[in-house]
Scaffold this motif. Structure first.
Motif, PDB file in Angstrom:
ATOM      1  N   ARG A 146      19.206  39.010 -17.976  1.00 54.84           N
ATOM      2  CA  ARG A 146      18.983  39.451 -16.598  1.00 54.84           C
ATOM      3  C   ARG A 146      19.851  40.666 -16.298  1.00 54.84           C
ATOM      4  NH1 ARG A 146      16.157  40.392 -12.026  1.00 54.84           N
ATOM      5  NH2 ARG A 146      17.307  39.886 -10.140  1.00 54.84           N
ATOM      6  N   HIS A 147      19.330  41.586 -15.485  1.00 54.13           N
ATOM      7  CA  HIS A 147      20.054  42.803 -15.132  1.00 54.13           C
ATOM      8  C   HIS A 147      21.472  42.520 -14.623  1.00 54.13           C
ATOM      9  CE1 HIS A 147      16.717  45.495 -15.580  1.00 54.13           C
ATOM     10  NE2 HIS A 147      15.991  44.932 -14.647  1.00 54.13           N
ATOM     11  N   HIS A 148      22.369  43.419 -14.927  1.00 49.79           N
ATOM     12  CA  HIS A 148      23.705  43.412 -14.322  1.00 49.79           C
ATOM     13  C   HIS A 148      23.607  44.065 -12.949  1.00 49.79           C
ATOM     14  CE1 HIS A 148      27.914  44.384 -13.543  1.00 49.79           C
ATOM     15  NE2 HIS A 148      28.257  43.563 -14.537  1.00 49.79           N
ATOM     16  N   THR A 154      20.597  43.747  -8.106  1.00 46.05           N
ATOM     17  CA  THR A 154      19.691  42.605  -8.231  1.00 46.05           C
ATOM     18  C   THR A 154      19.270  41.990  -6.907  1.00 46.05           C
ATOM     19  OG1 THR A 154      21.588  41.122  -8.495  1.00 46.05           O
ATOM     20  CG2 THR A 154      20.612  42.028 -10.504  1.00 46.05           C
ATOM     21  N   LYS A 155      19.811  42.448  -5.804  1.00 48.34           N
ATOM     22  CA  LYS A 155      19.429  41.896  -4.501  1.00 48.34           C
ATOM     23  C   LYS A 155      18.260  42.650  -3.881  1.00 48.34           C
ATOM     24  CE  LYS A 155      22.529  38.797  -4.767  1.00 48.34           C
ATOM     25  NZ  LYS A 155      22.719  39.065  -6.199  1.00 48.34           N
ATOM     26  N   SER A 156      17.742  43.607  -4.593  1.00 49.03           N
ATOM     27  CA  SER A 156      16.627  44.415  -4.101  1.00 49.03           C
ATOM     28  C   SER A 156      15.416  44.198  -4.994  1.00 49.03           C
ATOM     29  CB  SER A 156      17.020  45.898  -4.088  1.00 49.03           C
ATOM     30  OG  SER A 156      15.953  46.712  -3.679  1.00 49.03           O
ATOM     31  N   LYS A 157      14.247  43.978  -4.386  1.00 52.82           N
ATOM     32  CA  LYS A 157      13.008  43.842  -5.156  1.00 52.82           C
ATOM     33  C   LYS A 157      12.462  45.238  -5.442  1.00 52.82           C
ATOM     34  CE  LYS A 157       9.928  40.596  -4.402  1.00 52.82           C
ATOM     35  NZ  LYS A 157       9.980  39.756  -5.621  1.00 52.82           N
ATOM     36  N   VAL A 158      13.115  45.919  -6.373  1.00 51.73           N
ATOM     37  CA  VAL A 158      12.731  47.280  -6.757  1.00 51.73           C
ATOM     38  C   VAL A 158      11.683  47.197  -7.864  1.00 51.73           C
ATOM     39  CG1 VAL A 158      13.547  49.486  -7.677  1.00 51.73           C
ATOM     40  CG2 VAL A 158      15.011  48.154  -6.157  1.00 51.73           C
ATOM     41  N   ALA A 159      10.596  47.936  -7.713  1.00 53.80           N
ATOM     42  CA  ALA A 159       9.535  47.908  -8.721  1.00 53.80           C
ATOM     43  C   ALA A 159      10.084  48.251 -10.099  1.00 53.80           C
ATOM     44  CB  ALA A 159       8.429  48.877  -8.318  1.00 53.80           C
ATOM     45  N   GLY A 160      10.999  49.213 -10.158  1.00 47.66           N
ATOM     46  CA  GLY A 160      11.544  49.645 -11.435  1.00 47.66           C
ATOM     47  C   GLY A 160      12.405  48.620 -12.136  1.00 47.66           C
ATOM     48  N   GLU A 179       6.837  30.189 -19.405  1.00 51.01           N
ATOM     49  CA  GLU A 179       7.785  30.965 -18.606  1.00 51.01           C
ATOM     50  C   GLU A 179       9.065  31.184 -19.405  1.00 51.01           C
ATOM     51  OE1 GLU A 179       8.687  33.264 -16.804  1.00 51.01           O
ATOM     52  OE2 GLU A 179       7.983  32.556 -14.849  1.00 51.01           O
ATOM     53  N   ALA A 180       9.822  32.200 -18.998  1.00 56.26           N
ATOM     54  CA  ALA A 180      11.094  32.534 -19.639  1.00 56.26           C
ATOM     55  C   ALA A 180      12.239  32.285 -18.673  1.00 56.26           C
ATOM     56  CB  ALA A 180      11.093  34.000 -20.063  1.00 56.26           C
ATOM     57  N   ILE A 181      13.330  31.749 -19.199  1.00 56.00           N
ATOM     58  CA  ILE A 181      14.578  31.584 -18.447  1.00 56.00           C
ATOM     59  C   ILE A 181      15.535  32.665 -18.916  1.00 56.00           C
ATOM     60  CG2 ILE A 181      16.531  30.052 -17.983  1.00 56.00           C
ATOM     61  CD1 ILE A 181      14.599  27.708 -18.703  1.00 56.00           C
ATOM     62  N   MET A 182      16.112  33.394 -17.969  1.00 55.61           N
ATOM     63  CA  MET A 182      16.976  34.516 -18.321  1.00 55.61           C
ATOM     64  C   MET A 182      18.429  34.178 -18.010  1.00 55.61           C
ATOM     65  SD  MET A 182      14.519  37.621 -17.001  1.00 55.61           S
ATOM     66  CE  MET A 182      15.255  38.832 -18.096  1.00 55.61           C
ATOM     67  N   LEU A 183      19.315  34.507 -18.937  1.00 55.08           N
ATOM     68  CA  LEU A 183      20.743  34.334 -18.736  1.00 55.08           C
ATOM     69  C   LEU A 183      21.324  35.596 -18.131  1.00 55.08           C
ATOM     70  CD1 LEU A 183      21.699  32.634 -22.134  1.00 55.08           C
ATOM     71  CD2 LEU A 183      20.857  31.559 -20.028  1.00 55.08           C
ATOM     72  N   ASP A 184      22.470  35.462 -17.444  1.00 58.34           N
ATOM     73  CA  ASP A 184      23.130  36.641 -16.898  1.00 58.34           C
ATOM     74  C   ASP A 184      24.007  37.282 -17.971  1.00 58.34           C
ATOM     75  OD1 ASP A 184      25.578  35.254 -17.007  1.00 58.34           O
ATOM     76  OD2 ASP A 184      25.530  34.720 -14.879  1.00 58.34           O
ATOM     77  N   THR A 185      24.721  38.323 -17.625  1.00 59.05           N
ATOM     78  CA  THR A 185      25.503  39.062 -18.606  1.00 59.05           C
ATOM     79  C   THR A 185      26.728  38.294 -19.085  1.00 59.05           C
ATOM     80  OG1 THR A 185      26.563  40.208 -16.748  1.00 59.05           O
ATOM     81  CG2 THR A 185      24.726  41.332 -17.825  1.00 59.05           C
TER      82      THR A 185
END
Length: 306
Positions: A146-148, A154-160, A179-185
């Motif tokens: 998941r994005h840093h 990460t608090k914005s629903k940005v298309a990019g 589905e995929a589960i994503m870990l943080d950094t």
């Protein structure tokens, strides 16, 4: 998609006329923010669930991305969503507002571009499959992180931001999962590609903290409903191995609603079907969105004239 009319920059137009120029900078740089909202059939007519909260988050997303001024207020966009649902004649539908860089900004400076807004609606089927609510779905922990929040906030629903989710989801589906589960950094559980995630242990319901996740409106709804059911609810760090040993795991999102995970990384979760706590939360959520709970009165915005 059964969308006849799209609201664009203050007026409804036929969907076929709502076209973007190839040189719209949002499509080149991902400079757009959006929301996913749902309208449900209720005894009092079509009602949009937590519309104000979604539009307020859209505005916050735009602020996070850097826009200083926006062409439409929260109140104007709330009315525009109602107008678009009414014009398309839907009793139930998915609503997609998109605020995007419509011109300028080619020097990668948002201050030199113009913000445009569009709203589309269409019918929506079960996001994770017709049998997902009852049987649960299979997931795996993705190889993608998941994005840093200091890389792409990460608090914005940005298309990019969403190629991150597309990479993870596509990989998982190709491997045979749903589905995929994503870990943080830091290697802790963050969220799925389009949903927040919860685990259940006994009478406790836990979900990852706000740090690197999108603070989902369905997540917030479920936390409120679970507390009102007498469950202990907390936001706390969750490790990958805690997923495997949970009594139940479920995910939440506007599109998915509330869906159990029956298997993670080839490990059966609980009984291998949607668990009893998840079922109770599903039932409460479905009652809320259709106006069948007293609390729902503060969460529903009815579509006048339908």
């Amino acid at each position: 998609m059964d969308c006849k009319y799209i609201w664009t920059n203050g007026k409804l137009v036929a969907a076929a006329e709502a076209q973007m120029n190839f040189l719209t900078p949002a499509t080149h740089y991902g400079m757009a923010v959006f929301e996913g909202i749902r309208c449900y059939r209720t005894a009092k007519g079509p009602a949009i669930f937590r519309l104000r909260e979604h539009i307020e988050r859209l505005h916050r997303s735009a602020t996070i991305l850097g826009w200083r001024e926006l062409p439409f207020s929260v109140g104007q966009l709330i009315e525009a969503c109602q107008e678009t649902v009414r014009a398309n004649g839907h009793e139930e539908c998915y609503i997609r507002p998109l605020l995007y860089l419509g011109g300028g900004g080619w020097n990668l400076n948002i201050d030199n571009g113009q913000a445009h807004v569009g709203i589309a609606v269409w019918s929506w089927n079960a996001y994770l499959g017709a049998e997902a609510a009852e049987k649960g779905v299979r997931a795996n922990v993705s190889s993608f992180t998941r994005h840093h929040p200091n890389v792409v906030m990460t608090k914005s629903k940005v298309a990019g931001n969403y190629p991150n989710s597309v990479l993870a989801k596509t990989e998982s589906v190709r491997l045979g999962f749903d589905e995929a589960i994503m870990l943080d950094t830091q290697g802790m559980v963050a969220e799925c590609t389009g949903e927040n995630i919860f685990i259940v242990r006994g009478n406790r319901v836990m979900t990852p903290p706000e740090g690197q996740i999108l603070e989902g409106i369905t997540r917030d709804t479920v936390m409120i409903l679970a507390r009102e059911m007498g469950l202990e609810v907390s936001a706390q760090p969750i490790s990958r191995d805690q997923l495997y040993t949970a009594d139940e795991v479920f995910v939440t999102g506007t599109a998915a609603e509330v869906i159990g995970l029956r298997e993670i990384d080839f490990r059966t979760i609980g009984s291998g079907r949607t668990g009893p706590i998840t079922q109770k939360i599903q039932q409460a959520y479905h009652a809320a969105v259709r106006g069948e709970l007293p609390r729902a009165a503060e969460w529903l915005t009815y579509v006048p004239g339908r």
